[in-house]
Design an enzyme around this catalytic site. Sequence first.
Site, PDB file in Angstrom:
ATOM      1  CD  GLU A 133       2.071  -0.767   0.371  1.00  0.00           C
ATOM      2  OE1 GLU A 133       2.111  -0.830   1.925  1.00  0.00           O
ATOM      3  OE2 GLU A 133       2.349  -0.541  -0.219  1.00  0.00           O
TER       4      GLU A 133
ATOM      5  CG  ASN B 111       2.320  10.895  -5.766  1.00  0.00           C
ATOM      6  OD1 ASN B 111       3.344   9.927  -5.423  1.00  0.00           O
ATOM      7  ND2 ASN B 111       2.680  11.336  -7.326  1.00  0.00           N
TER       8      ASN B 111
ATOM      9  CB  THR C 120       7.548  10.802  -6.391  1.00  0.00           C
ATOM     10  OG1 THR C 120       6.846  10.025  -6.573  1.00  0.00           O
ATOM     11  CG2 THR C 120       8.474  10.434  -8.420  1.00  0.00           C
TER      12      THR C 120
ATOM     13  CD  GLU D  51      12.804   9.454   1.230  1.00  0.00           C
ATOM     14  OE1 GLU D  51      13.039   8.460   1.981  1.00  0.00           O
ATOM     15  OE2 GLU D  51      12.113   8.213   0.783  1.00  0.00           O
ATOM     16  CG  HIS D  52      11.663   4.867  -3.926  1.00  0.00           C
ATOM     17  ND1 HIS D  52      11.742   4.618  -5.451  1.00  0.00           N
ATOM     18  CD2 HIS D  52      11.539   3.766  -3.382  1.00  0.00           C
ATOM     19  CE1 HIS D  52      11.676   3.399  -5.388  1.00  0.00           C
ATOM     20  NE2 HIS D  52      11.773   3.005  -4.319  1.00  0.00           N
TER      21      HIS D  52
HETATM   22  P1  GTP Z   1       8.622  -2.154   3.389  1.00  0.00           P
HETATM   23  O1  GTP Z   1       7.424  -2.330   2.141  1.00  0.00           O
HETATM   24  O2  GTP Z   1       9.419  -3.453   3.488  1.00  0.00           O
HETATM   25  O3  GTP Z   1       8.757  -1.063   3.643  1.00  0.00           O
HETATM   26  O4  GTP Z   1       6.824  -3.518   4.911  1.00  0.00           O
HETATM   27  P2  GTP Z   1       6.291  -2.009   5.895  1.00  0.00           P
HETATM   28  O5  GTP Z   1       6.229  -2.661   6.695  1.00  0.00           O
HETATM   29  O6  GTP Z   1       7.714  -1.728   6.500  1.00  0.00           O
HETATM   30  O7  GTP Z   1       5.407  -0.962   5.615  1.00  0.00           O
HETATM   31  P3  GTP Z   1       5.253   0.843   5.835  1.00  0.00           P
HETATM   32  O8  GTP Z   1       4.114   0.520   5.340  1.00  0.00           O
HETATM   33  O9  GTP Z   1       6.831   1.109   6.074  1.00  0.00           O
HETATM   34  O10 GTP Z   1       6.019   0.306   4.028  1.00  0.00           O
HETATM   35  C1  GTP Z   1       5.376   0.176   2.670  1.00  0.00           C
HETATM   36  C2  GTP Z   1       4.925   1.365   1.302  1.00  0.00           C
HETATM   37  O11 GTP Z   1       5.661   2.717   1.381  1.00  0.00           O
HETATM   38  C3  GTP Z   1       6.883   0.947   1.010  1.00  0.00           C
HETATM   39  O12 GTP Z   1       6.851  -0.073   0.196  1.00  0.00           O
HETATM   40  C4  GTP Z   1       6.947   2.008   0.026  1.00  0.00           C
HETATM   41  O13 GTP Z   1       6.209   2.453  -1.159  1.00  0.00           O
HETATM   42  C5  GTP Z   1       6.238   3.291   0.861  1.00  0.00           C
HETATM   43  N1  GTP Z   1       7.169   3.854   1.849  1.00  0.00           N
HETATM   44  C6  GTP Z   1       7.124   3.497   3.123  1.00  0.00           C
HETATM   45  N2  GTP Z   1       8.631   4.415   3.554  1.00  0.00           N
HETATM   46  C7  GTP Z   1       8.765   5.257   2.701  1.00  0.00           C
HETATM   47  C8  GTP Z   1      10.036   6.210   2.842  1.00  0.00           C
HETATM   48  O14 GTP Z   1      10.560   6.586   3.492  1.00  0.00           O
HETATM   49  N3  GTP Z   1       9.932   6.568   1.629  1.00  0.00           N
HETATM   50  C9  GTP Z   1       9.521   6.776   0.164  1.00  0.00           C
HETATM   51  N4  GTP Z   1       9.985   7.040  -0.288  1.00  0.00           N
HETATM   52  N5  GTP Z   1       7.827   5.653   0.417  1.00  0.00           N
HETATM   53  C10 GTP Z   1       8.248   4.551   1.605  1.00  0.00           C
END
Ligand code: GTP
Length: 204
Positions: free
Chosen positions: A140, A149, A153, A155-156
């Site tokens: 990814e 970023n 960062t 928010e996470h």
């Molecule tokens: P996940 O990895 O379970 O979230 O799979 P997904 O299919 O929902 O993929 P998505 O593209 O939504 O998210 C992948 C990655 O993007 C996450 O692991 C995070 O690193 C980042 N991400 C997605 N949504 C958020 C959010 O609302 N806040 C933050 N800080 N990071 C996010």
Amino acid sequence: MEIQLWREILNPYELAVEELTVKFDHLVREHKASGLYSPIEQVDGRVKAISSILEKAQKKHIPLDEIEEKIEDIAGIRIICQFVEDINKVVELIKQRNDMEVKSEKDYITNMKSSGYRSYHMIVYYQIQTLKGPKKLQVEIQIRTLAMNFWATIEHSLQYKYKKNMPEHIRSRLTGAADAIILLDKEMSLVRNEIMDAQNSFQI
Ligand code: GTP
Ligand code: MG
């Protein structure tokens, strides 16, 4: 699963993250060596922790023998850009390469997530060499500006602190802060364009 087995699974991902970090860092150097502006400011990479892989597999009902196929972010690369315009340049650079094959893309910049999250995501296939021969892995790649970023960062880490129970007033301040980030990125692009226009008129 035994730790030895996890090592065998995760080792190729470690290699992929190391190789890709070197390659993107080198792209920065190539730009600079040619006197060109680099659309990449900084590159980070990580392999997902075993505990996070297990957590995600459980949450998404993924059997352990399907994690490599179904969990697309075991290997993760994050590319940080100065300006929003740089993001598309990086996407094009990735598409032009023949050592990465794009599987899918998500444009959370045009389509911001409800949380306020913005970033451009690509899942790419990347081949590494192992003792047993070549192996194609999914990686990814997240591409975002410094400002995006900054927001993501913080928010996470708040998500982590509150687990699933982020108070509504915090949530709404974060979405407000996300709007401020959009403005900040726009303002920075305007400043840059003005400087570039001024430079061009000096050259004439
Ligand atoms: P996940 O990895 O379970 O979230 O799979 P997904 O299919 O929902 O993929 P998505 O593209 O939504 O998210 C992948 C990655 O993007 C996450 O692991 C995070 O690193 C980042 N991400 C997605 N949504 C958020 C959010 O609302 N806040 C933050 N800080 N990071 C996010
Ligand atoms: Mg998600």
